[in-house]
Motif scaffolding. Structure first.
Motif, PDB file in Angstrom:
ATOM      1  N   UNK A 150     -12.917 -11.314  46.032  1.00 57.05           N
ATOM      2  CA  UNK A 150     -12.331 -11.264  47.367  1.00 57.05           C
ATOM      3  C   UNK A 150     -10.806 -11.245  47.275  1.00 57.05           C
ATOM      4  N   UNK A 151     -10.201 -10.789  48.367  1.00 58.01           N
ATOM      5  CA  UNK A 151      -8.741 -10.641  48.444  1.00 58.01           C
ATOM      6  C   UNK A 151      -8.268 -11.159  49.796  1.00 58.01           C
ATOM      7  N   UNK A 152      -7.151 -11.887  49.801  1.00 58.66           N
ATOM      8  CA  UNK A 152      -6.527 -12.299  51.053  1.00 58.66           C
ATOM      9  C   UNK A 152      -5.024 -12.094  50.963  1.00 58.66           C
ATOM     10  N   UNK A 153      -4.413 -11.384  51.935  1.00 56.40           N
ATOM     11  CA  UNK A 153      -2.971 -11.187  51.920  1.00 56.40           C
ATOM     12  C   UNK A 153      -2.206 -12.376  52.499  1.00 56.40           C
ATOM     13  N   UNK A 154      -2.920 -13.353  53.039  1.00 56.60           N
ATOM     14  CA  UNK A 154      -2.301 -14.493  53.722  1.00 56.60           C
ATOM     15  C   UNK A 154      -2.947 -15.770  53.204  1.00 56.60           C
ATOM     16  N   UNK A 155      -2.180 -16.625  52.537  1.00 56.58           N
ATOM     17  CA  UNK A 155      -2.753 -17.838  51.969  1.00 56.58           C
ATOM     18  C   UNK A 155      -2.744 -19.006  52.947  1.00 56.58           C
ATOM     19  N   UNK A 156      -1.974 -18.894  54.042  1.00 53.24           N
ATOM     20  CA  UNK A 156      -1.918 -19.999  54.998  1.00 53.24           C
ATOM     21  C   UNK A 156      -3.170 -20.072  55.857  1.00 53.24           C
ATOM     22  N   UNK A 157      -3.788 -18.924  56.101  1.00 55.00           N
ATOM     23  CA  UNK A 157      -5.062 -18.871  56.839  1.00 55.00           C
ATOM     24  C   UNK A 157      -5.883 -17.768  56.181  1.00 55.00           C
ATOM     25  N   UNK A 158      -6.411 -18.081  55.005  1.00 50.91           N
ATOM     26  CA  UNK A 158      -7.053 -17.058  54.181  1.00 50.91           C
ATOM     27  C   UNK A 158      -8.199 -16.369  54.914  1.00 50.91           C
ATOM     28  N   UNK A 159      -8.110 -15.038  54.977  1.00 47.01           N
ATOM     29  CA  UNK A 159      -9.168 -14.205  55.536  1.00 47.01           C
ATOM     30  C   UNK A 159      -9.721 -13.390  54.372  1.00 47.01           C
ATOM     31  N   UNK A 160     -10.843 -13.833  53.791  1.00 47.05           N
ATOM     32  CA  UNK A 160     -11.319 -13.269  52.532  1.00 47.05           C
ATOM     33  C   UNK A 160     -11.976 -11.916  52.756  1.00 47.05           C
ATOM     34  N   UNK A 161     -11.358 -10.882  52.178  1.00 47.09           N
ATOM     35  CA  UNK A 161     -11.837  -9.502  52.285  1.00 47.09           C
ATOM     36  C   UNK A 161     -12.643  -9.181  51.033  1.00 47.09           C
ATOM     37  N   UNK A 162     -13.883  -8.787  51.206  1.00 47.18           N
ATOM     38  CA  UNK A 162     -14.761  -8.503  50.074  1.00 47.18           C
ATOM     39  C   UNK A 162     -14.286  -7.259  49.332  1.00 47.18           C
ATOM     40  N   UNK A 163     -14.146  -7.370  47.999  1.00 48.47           N
ATOM     41  CA  UNK A 163     -13.742  -6.237  47.165  1.00 48.47           C
ATOM     42  C   UNK A 163     -14.950  -5.625  46.485  1.00 48.47           C
ATOM     43  N   UNK A 164     -15.755  -6.455  45.830  1.00 51.79           N
ATOM     44  CA  UNK A 164     -16.902  -5.939  45.108  1.00 51.79           C
ATOM     45  C   UNK A 164     -17.671  -7.047  44.416  1.00 51.79           C
ATOM     46  N   UNK A 165     -18.786  -6.661  43.820  1.00 49.59           N
ATOM     47  CA  UNK A 165     -19.705  -7.604  43.185  1.00 49.59           C
ATOM     48  C   UNK A 165     -20.052  -7.102  41.783  1.00 49.59           C
TER      49      UNK A 165
END
Length: 270
Positions: free
Chosen positions: A197-212
Motif C-alpha cells: 500500500x501507498x499513502x501520500x499523507x502520513x498525518x491521516x494515512x489513506x492506504x492506496x492498494x498497489x498490489x499483492x
C-alpha cells in the motif's frame, strides 16, 4: 477532486480540495500523475469532482446544494517497447538513507531526501516474536495497526525489512517510479500473502492498494518486490506492507490475524 484507476469498480482516491476564490464562473485546476497498472493493456480510469456546500470532504456528499460529476477515459499500458538503457547518473547531494524509528510517527522514517530508504533491522520479527524476544518498537505502524501475537520467530511469518528505491537514480520526487522490496520469512505450508500500500499523507494515512504477492512459494527468508510510482504530492509519504495468512481475496491494509504482520516506512519526497 478524486480519481480511480478502475472506472468499472471505482475506489475514489482524494487528490485535492479547492475553495473557489470568488463567486461567479471560475475554473479550478488540480493535477495528479496517472498510477501505473499491470492488468489489462487498456483500462478505463476516471476523475470525479464533488462540488459541495459546507460539510466534510467526501466523494459523494449528497446534500441538496451539492453536485458530483465523473469523467471516464482510457489509459494504455506501454508494452513491447525496446529501449537502450544505461546506468542512471549519480546525483550529487542525494544518498542512500537508513531509516530511524520516529517516536512521534510510530514507524521507521527517512526524513532526509535520498535515493533509497531502508529500515535495516528495525522491523526484524513480528510483534512480541523476534530474535531478541520481540520486534523492535512494534507494531511500527502510523495508525497503530497491530501485529498478530501468535507463533514463534522465524517459524511463522514476519516482515523483517522494507527498502524503497527511486528508479531514476536521484532523490525521491513526485512522479518517480519506485521499487519496494520487502524481506519476509514464511513457510510453504502457511499460505501467506503480502499486500503493498501507498499513502501520500502520513498525518491521516489513506492506504492506496498497489498490489499483492504470494509469499509462501518457498521456505525461509525471501525478498518480495513491487513497482509503483509517487503519483500524489506530499512531503512525507509512506509505504505499508501487510503480510497475512489466508486466501488471495482477503487483501487489507490491516488484516489483524493472529499470525499477520504489518509494517510501515516513511520517506521524504521533494
Amino acid at each position: 477532486f478524486y480519481y480511480t484507476d478502475d472506472a468499472s469498480n471505482p475506489n475514489w482516491i482524494w487528490i485535492q480540495t479547492i475553495q473557489p476564490p470568488r463567486g461567479g464562473l471560475v475554473t479550478l485546476k488540480a493535477s495528479y500523475i496517472l498510477p501505473s497498472h499491470r492488468r489489462l493493456n487498456e483500462i478505463n480510469h476516471a476523475v470525479r469532482v464533488n462540488y459541495r456546500y459546507k460539510g466534510n470532504r467526501s466523494p459523494c456528499s449528497g446534500s441538496s446544494y451539492d453536485e458530483a460529476d465523473d469523467l471516464v477515459f482510457p489509459v494504455l499500458r506501454k508494452t513491447g517497447t525496446t529501449t537502450t538503457t544505461s546506468s542512471p547518473p549519480t546525483q550529487i547531494g542525494y544518498n542512500k538513507q537508513t531509516a530511524a524509528f520516529d517516536v512521534t510517527l510510530g514507524a521507521p522514517s527517512c526524513t532526509t531526501i535520498g535515493t533509497t530508504c531502508d529500515t535495516g533491522a528495525l522491523l526484524d520479527g513480528r510483534g512480541r516474536t523476534g530474535s531478541n524476544g520481540r520486534e523492535p518498537n512494534f507494531p511500527n505502524t502510523l495508525d497503530g495497526c497491530k501485529d498478530g501475537s501468535r507463533g514463534k520467530y522465524h517459524k511463522h511469518g514476519s516482515i523483517d525489512r522494507i527498502v524503497v528505491k527511486s528508479e531514476n537514480g536521484s532523490g525521491f520526487a513526485v512522479g518517480d517510479q519506485i521499487t519496494i522490496e520487502a524481506t519476509v520469512f514464511t513457510r510453504k505450508r502457511d499460505s501467506y500473502y503480502a499486500d503493498f500500500y501507498y499513502s501520500p499523507d502520513i498525518t491521516a494515512a489513506n492506504w492506496i492498494f498497489i498490489g499483492e504477492v504470494y509469499a509462501s512459494g518457498s521456505n525461509g527468508a525471501k525478498v518480495l518486490s513491487m513497482n509503483s510510482n509517487l503519483f500524489l504530492p506530499g512531503q512525507l509519504q509512506a509505504i505499508r506492507v501487510n503480510l497475512r495468512q489466508g486466501d488471495a481475496t482477503g487483501k487489507s491494509p490491516c488484516s489483524g490475524g493472529n499470525r499477520d504482520d504489518v509494517d510501515d516506512i516513511v520517506f521524504a519526497v521533494q
